[in-house]
Enzyme design. Structure first.
Site, PDB file in Angstrom:
ATOM      1  N   ALA A  73       0.810   5.049  -2.918  1.00  0.00           N
ATOM      2  CA  ALA A  73       1.797   4.091  -2.409  1.00  0.00           C
ATOM      3  C   ALA A  73       3.021   4.000  -3.319  1.00  0.00           C
ATOM      4  CB  ALA A  73       1.160   2.718  -2.240  1.00  0.00           C
ATOM      5  N   THR A  74       2.815   4.103  -4.616  1.00  0.00           N
ATOM      6  CA  THR A  74       3.958   4.001  -5.532  1.00  0.00           C
ATOM      7  C   THR A  74       4.996   5.075  -5.207  1.00  0.00           C
ATOM      8  OG1 THR A  74       2.557   3.107  -7.282  1.00  0.00           O
ATOM      9  CG2 THR A  74       4.660   4.041  -7.963  1.00  0.00           C
ATOM     10  N   SER A 201      -1.857   3.540   0.953  1.00  0.00           N
ATOM     11  CA  SER A 201      -2.551   4.354  -0.037  1.00  0.00           C
ATOM     12  C   SER A 201      -4.036   4.471   0.295  1.00  0.00           C
ATOM     13  CB  SER A 201      -2.384   3.678  -1.400  1.00  0.00           C
ATOM     14  OG  SER A 201      -2.865   4.490  -2.428  1.00  0.00           O
ATOM     15  N   THR A 242       2.560  21.348  -3.064  1.00  0.00           N
ATOM     16  CA  THR A 242       1.346  21.762  -2.357  1.00  0.00           C
ATOM     17  C   THR A 242       0.528  20.536  -1.972  1.00  0.00           C
ATOM     18  OG1 THR A 242       1.309  23.833  -3.569  1.00  0.00           O
ATOM     19  CG2 THR A 242      -0.775  23.120  -2.593  1.00  0.00           C
ATOM     20  N   CYS A 328      -1.650  -3.394 -12.423  1.00  0.00           N
ATOM     21  CA  CYS A 328      -0.576  -2.614 -13.042  1.00  0.00           C
ATOM     22  C   CYS A 328       0.118  -3.407 -14.139  1.00  0.00           C
ATOM     23  CB  CYS A 328       0.448  -2.222 -12.008  1.00  0.00           C
ATOM     24  SG  CYS A 328      -0.272  -1.743 -10.456  1.00  0.00           S
TER      25      CYS A 328
HETATM   26  C1  LIG Z   1      -1.901  -0.796  -5.198  1.00  0.00           C
HETATM   27  C2  LIG Z   1      -0.562  -1.131  -4.653  1.00  0.00           C
HETATM   28  C3  LIG Z   1       0.511  -0.251  -4.819  1.00  0.00           C
HETATM   29  C4  LIG Z   1       0.393   1.028  -5.594  1.00  0.00           C
HETATM   30  O1  LIG Z   1      -0.408   1.957  -4.918  1.00  0.00           O
HETATM   31  P1  LIG Z   1      -0.832   3.352  -5.611  1.00  0.00           P
HETATM   32  O2  LIG Z   1      -1.379   4.147  -4.472  1.00  0.00           O
HETATM   33  O3  LIG Z   1      -1.859   2.995  -6.614  1.00  0.00           O
HETATM   34  O4  LIG Z   1       0.388   3.946  -6.181  1.00  0.00           O
HETATM   35  C5  LIG Z   1       1.718  -0.609  -4.255  1.00  0.00           C
HETATM   36  N1  LIG Z   1       1.870  -1.747  -3.569  1.00  0.00           N
HETATM   37  C6  LIG Z   1       0.867  -2.610  -3.390  1.00  0.00           C
HETATM   38  C7  LIG Z   1       1.080  -3.861  -2.600  1.00  0.00           C
HETATM   39  C8  LIG Z   1      -0.391  -2.331  -3.922  1.00  0.00           C
HETATM   40  O5  LIG Z   1      -1.380  -3.198  -3.752  1.00  0.00           O
END
Ligand SMILES: *Cc1c(COP(=O)(O)O)cnc(C)c1O
Length: 390
Positions: A73-74, A201, A242, A328
């Site tokens: 997600a990041t 994610s 990839t 985080c």
């Molecule tokens: C966990 C989270 C992210 C980051 O996701 P990753 O896949 O670990 O990079 C971003 N936004 C929210 C709201 C999250 O809970």
């Protein structure tokens, strides 16, 4: 009963064994590069990726071609915000976001502010929801994007995304949503919700770590993005590199399972969450942070009066895994920016704990958590009074 009890499912979820099972062959037997066009190894990998894409798209009501696979997600958040900021530079440089967003969004916004973006950060109300009138008033002719999360990772509070979309649409502004905590847990539909870009994610929905997706709308309107990773032009030129074939296979399976099981699982977790909440609240001096109607079924964030949250975490850590907020940022002693955005003072924010249940949470674990936490909270309070009396 399984100990320790894991109630930190908003930080990450375990990979479902059914997900792991379908992934395994793609590490060794079916190892091809999905971009290899000249032999069966590549074709098999590509077929697996396209099936995964279909499953991921299916969970959110999207078309297959609207899914761009990323490392999580990041990365999807970065691609969405930076990609729109660059691509729509001639239209404007103003973006509206919210103070209670995940750091992935806030830090990406900060980054592009240094590159000339104007960002308005909306405040949230005491219940964690944004004020739609404030959103409306923040719009300028330069506004190109509204970035609001779907459900908050610390409180579970769900923003009125469909309402936000109506406002965005009326002004021809794109809507991006970080839906990492919502997808797979509650019904998210990019068309019903009117979302143009959406990050999520695999590891938050019982899939593997290291894979995620950005949904990018292809019609009404067709969204364009500047790639943030240059290379072979994979993923329709939006994300080179990839593809993580086993990860995508697992992500797809995880999405299919969530789609099938969402209703029953949501109901089960909601009743367990309510049991936990009621069982803890009854000892007194405990408040729920955030709106209790518009929230995820498996999350609660509680403020324990006269208890230092960190002391509580440490005292129970051997038996119960919970967190005081976003994983985080847990390295920093700063109180949660989300709770502070909702108007909690430092002390209240420091006294708050997030509980996030999940697919593998059993009722006996909740019973255990209630008893154990109540005992520790009462002990900590007694100790506080003892110290105070001296
Ligand atoms: C966990 C989270 C992210 C980051 O996701 P990753 O896949 O670990 O990079 C971003 N936004 C929210 C709201 C999250 O809970």
């Amino acid at each position: 009963m399984k100990l320790p009890v894991y109630l930190d499912n908003n930080a990450t979820t375990p990979c479902d064994p059914r997900v792991l099972e379908v992934m395994i062959p793609y590490f060794s037997d079916i190892f091809g590069n999905a971009a290899s066009r000249n032999h069966s190894f590549g074709w098999q990998a590509e077929e697996a990726v396209e099936y995964g894409r279909e499953q991921v798209a299916g969970l959110i009501g999207a078309e297959d071609k609207e899914i761009v696979f990323t490392s999580g997600a990041t990365e999807a958040v970065n691609l969405a915000i930076k990609g729109v900021f660059e691509m729509y530079a001639s239209k404007g440089n103003h973006i509206i976001s919210v103070t209670s967003e995940h750091k992935a969004v806030l830090d990406t916004c900060k980054h592009i502010e240094r590159l000339g973006a104007q960002i308005t950060y909306l405040q949230v109300k005491a219940d964690g929801l944004i004020d739609l009138n404030e959103l409306h008033d923040a719009i300028t002719p330069q506004t190109i994007l509204i970035a609001t999360m779907y459900a908050n990772n610390e409180t579970g509070v769900v923003q009125p995304v469909a309402e936000i979309s109506k406002i965005a649409r009326k002004h021809g502004i794109l809507l991006f949503s970080d839906a990492t905590q919502a997808v797979g847990k509650i019904a998210v539909d990019v068309n019903k919700d009117g979302i143009d870009l959406m990050a999520f994610s695999a590891h938050k929905l019982y899939g593997p770590k290291g894979v995620g997706a950005l949904y990018v709308r292809r019609k009404d309107p067709r969204v364009r993005l500047t790639a943030q990773m240059d290379g072979g032009g994979h993923e329709r030129g939006m994300r080179s590199g990839t593809l993580n074939v086993p990860g995508i296979v697992g992500f797809g399976k995880a999405c299919a399972l969530c789609l099938n099981e969402m209703k029953n699982e949501g109901d089960r977790l909601e009743s367990l969450r309510d049991k936990l909440e009621n069982g803890l609240i009854k000892i007194g001096g405990i408040h729920i942070n955030g709106n209790v109607q518009q929230r995820l079924p498996h999350v609660t964030n509680l403020c324990f009066e006269e208890v230092d949250g960190n002391n509580l975490l440490v005292s129970i850590a051997k038996n119960i895994a919970v967190s005081s907020g976003s994983a985080c940022t847990s390295a920093s002693p700063e109180p949660s920016h989300v709770l502070k955005a909702m108007g909690l003072n430092d002390q209240r924010a420091h006294s708050s704990i997030r509980f996030a249940l999940g697919r593998f949470t059993a009722e006996e674990q909740i019973d255990y958590a209630i008893d154990h936490i109540n005992k520790v909270v009462l002990e900590l309070r007694e100790w506080n009074q003892f110290i105070g009396a001296k």
